[in-house]
Design a protein around this motif. Structure first.
Motif, short mmCIF file in Angstrom:
data_model
loop_
_atom_site.label_atom_id
_atom_site.label_comp_id
_atom_site.label_asym_id
_atom_site.label_seq_id
_atom_site.Cartn_x
_atom_site.Cartn_y
_atom_site.Cartn_z
N SER A 322 0.84 -1.19 0.00
CA SER A 322 0.00 0.00 0.00
C SER A 322 0.87 1.24 0.00
N VAL A 323 0.24 2.38 -0.17
CA VAL A 323 0.94 3.66 -0.02
C VAL A 323 0.36 4.42 1.18
N ALA A 324 -0.25 3.68 2.08
CA ALA A 324 -0.89 4.29 3.25
C ALA A 324 0.14 4.65 4.31
N THR A 325 -0.23 5.62 5.12
CA THR A 325 0.48 5.95 6.35
C THR A 325 -0.50 5.71 7.50
N MET A 326 0.00 5.64 8.74
CA MET A 326 -0.87 5.24 9.84
C MET A 326 -1.98 6.25 10.13
N ASP A 327 -1.74 7.54 9.89
CA ASP A 327 -2.83 8.50 10.08
C ASP A 327 -3.96 8.23 9.10
N ARG A 328 -3.61 7.93 7.86
CA ARG A 328 -4.62 7.59 6.86
C ARG A 328 -5.36 6.31 7.25
N VAL A 329 -4.63 5.34 7.78
CA VAL A 329 -5.24 4.07 8.17
C VAL A 329 -6.26 4.29 9.29
N VAL A 330 -5.88 5.01 10.33
CA VAL A 330 -6.79 5.26 11.45
C VAL A 330 -8.01 6.05 10.97
N ARG A 331 -7.75 7.08 10.18
CA ARG A 331 -8.85 7.91 9.65
C ARG A 331 -9.81 7.09 8.80
N THR A 332 -9.28 6.30 7.90
CA THR A 332 -10.10 5.53 6.97
C THR A 332 -10.94 4.49 7.69
N VAL A 333 -10.33 3.74 8.60
CA VAL A 333 -11.06 2.70 9.30
C VAL A 333 -12.14 3.30 10.18
N GLN A 334 -11.85 4.42 10.82
CA GLN A 334 -12.87 5.06 11.65
C GLN A 334 -14.05 5.52 10.80
N GLN A 335 -13.76 6.11 9.66
CA GLN A 335 -14.84 6.60 8.79
C GLN A 335 -15.66 5.46 8.22
N LEU A 336 -15.02 4.36 7.83
CA LEU A 336 -15.73 3.26 7.19
C LEU A 336 -16.51 2.40 8.20
N THR A 337 -16.03 2.31 9.42
CA THR A 337 -16.74 1.51 10.42
C THR A 337 -17.68 2.35 11.28
N ASN A 338 -17.45 3.67 11.29
CA ASN A 338 -18.24 4.59 12.12
C ASN A 338 -18.17 4.23 13.60
N ARG A 339 -17.08 3.63 14.00
CA ARG A 339 -16.86 3.34 15.41
C ARG A 339 -16.15 4.52 16.07
N PRO A 340 -16.23 4.64 17.38
CA PRO A 340 -15.58 5.76 18.07
C PRO A 340 -14.08 5.80 17.76
N LEU A 341 -13.56 6.99 17.57
CA LEU A 341 -12.15 7.13 17.24
C LEU A 341 -11.24 6.49 18.29
N PRO A 342 -11.51 6.65 19.59
CA PRO A 342 -10.63 6.00 20.57
C PRO A 342 -10.56 4.48 20.41
N GLU A 343 -11.65 3.86 19.98
CA GLU A 343 -11.64 2.42 19.76
C GLU A 343 -10.71 2.05 18.62
#
Length: 395
Positions: A322-343
């Motif tokens: 991938s060309v992802a960085t960890m900030d993108r990973v956290v942001r993307t997964v939170q947006q796609l799952t709609n789970r709380p960011l701390p989780e």
């Protein structure tokens, strides 16, 4: 940055929850976490988080490079490019990852890691090498170069383990291959995390591997078996075993491409953040523009193309990391799952720390823990990255 540092005005994330607190660090350690206006000496450097999130630094268990550098290039410069780029995106600790290659290249990777770990690079820290391959199943090779795939041979892996003693943190391999069970014993004796990866193992073979010490699955859903039919009968695979065994941890490439939204929601529902580590599996193009790049070393790797932020083999038959960085990973997964960011942050901090056996000092904002801290806004845009008490990135 010397002396005592106090982070004020932030929402501190710990173990999937958050509180409003100040954080005080000194000499590379967290020495205080408490209510705002916690007492501190007068000679202190203050960082105002301005209502942003304050979390333990992101831990990337699986990355091949970034910023134009690959960990198999064989140069300290490539390491430096990758470590600096990842730190800019919130990663404070990572595990440089190899690709299937020649025995000579693996030995060179070990020797270079030993050299670089003693260098004073102002970027993400390193937790040990992750050897990905070369002991993989051909039919599940993905972007692994088929020229270098082979079965484990004791003489070869024993020499690599000896050369990398104390520096090899994890090894990904296909447990169904001839010789893999014997190799598992050697890895377990050295305390090296064993992960099933690029594998066509059946459910039963996974159970046998688990009993041998395999406790983790490399890039879940990518390059692993699922339900197959043989002579009309169905057989479960690695994916089913990953869901079945609560003691198996998994890692997910969280770019929203390798694992789509539907599967992200499914995996979080079943496994939970405490068993999921988010990773980038990034190659050298992470943080770089689209174009053609080498996957693996410049000399022995293979050319791939990055289009619209997705790395692919030239024939477009498979993703190429991938060309992802960890900030993108956290942001993307939170947006796609709609789970709380701390989780979701838990899957980038506490869980990977626990998988690697370092949860007593990494992955949390707590007194006595290493001062690896990241500050970011609600969209996971990084404000500051602190590694071992030192600011390595600040906007």
């Amino acid at each position: 940055m010397g002396g005592i540092v106090k982070i004020i005005g932030g929402k501190v994330i710990n173990r999937g929850e958050y509180t409003y607190a100040d954080v005080i660090i000194n000499d590379g350690k967290i020495i205080g976490v408490g209510s705002q206006n916690i007492n501190h000496p007068d000679d202190v450097t203050v960082i105002d988080a301005n209502g942003k999130w304050v979390a333990a630094g992101f831990i990337d268990l699986h990355t091949h490079g970034a910023g134009g550098g690959d960990f198999m290039d064989g140069t300290q410069d490539s390491y430096e490019k990758a470590l600096i780029m990842h730190a800019k995106h919130g990663t404070t600790l990572l595990y440089p990852t190899t690709l299937s290659s020649t025995t000579e290249s693996l030995h060179q990777s070990v020797e270079l890691y030993k050299k670089v770990k003693s260098a004073n690079i102002i970027g993400a820290a390193m937790g040990g090498l992750h050897l990905e391959g070369p002991y993989f199943a051909y039919d599940y090779r993905g972007a692994q170069d088929e020229r270098y795939l082979r079965n484990p041979e004791r003489e070869e892996y024993d020499a690599i383990i000896k050369a990398g003693k104390g520096d090899i943190a994890r090894w990904s391999l296909a447990p169904e291959l001839k010789g893999a069970a014997e190799m598992a014993t050697a890895l377990r004796n050295e305390g090296i995390l064993m992960a099933m990866g690029h594998t066509g193992a059946t459910f039963e073979e996974c159970q046998h591997a688990f009993e041998k010490g395999f406790t983790h699955l490399t890039h879940f859903y990518s390059c692993m078996s699922t339900i197959t039919r043989r002579n009309a009968y169905r057989y479960a695979g690695v994916i089913e075993y990953g869901y079945f065994n609560d003691d198996i941890t998994i890692e997910i490439i969280g770019d929203g491409i390798h694992v789509p939204q539907s599967l992200l929601n499914l995996v979080y529902k079943i496994k939970g953040a405490e068993r999921i580590a988010l990773i980038t599996d990034s190659m050298r193009a992470a943080g770089m523009p689209d174009g053609k790049y080498m996957l693996g070393s410049l000399e022995q790797g293979q050319e791939v193309v990055v289009e619209d932020g997705v790395a692919k083999l030239l024939d477009r038959s498979a993703f190429a990391g991938s060309v992802a960085t960890m900030d993108r990973v956290v942001r993307t997964v939170q947006q796609l799952t709609n789970r709380p960011l701390p989780e979701i942050v838990r899957s980038a901090t506490e869980t990977p720390a626990r998988i690697m056996g370092i949860a007593d000092r990494k992955g949390a904002i707590a007194v006595g823990y290493d001062a690896d801290i990241v500050i970011f806004d609600d969209e996971v845009n990084i404000q500051s990255t602190i590694v071992n008490g030192q600011i390595v990135y600040n906007i």
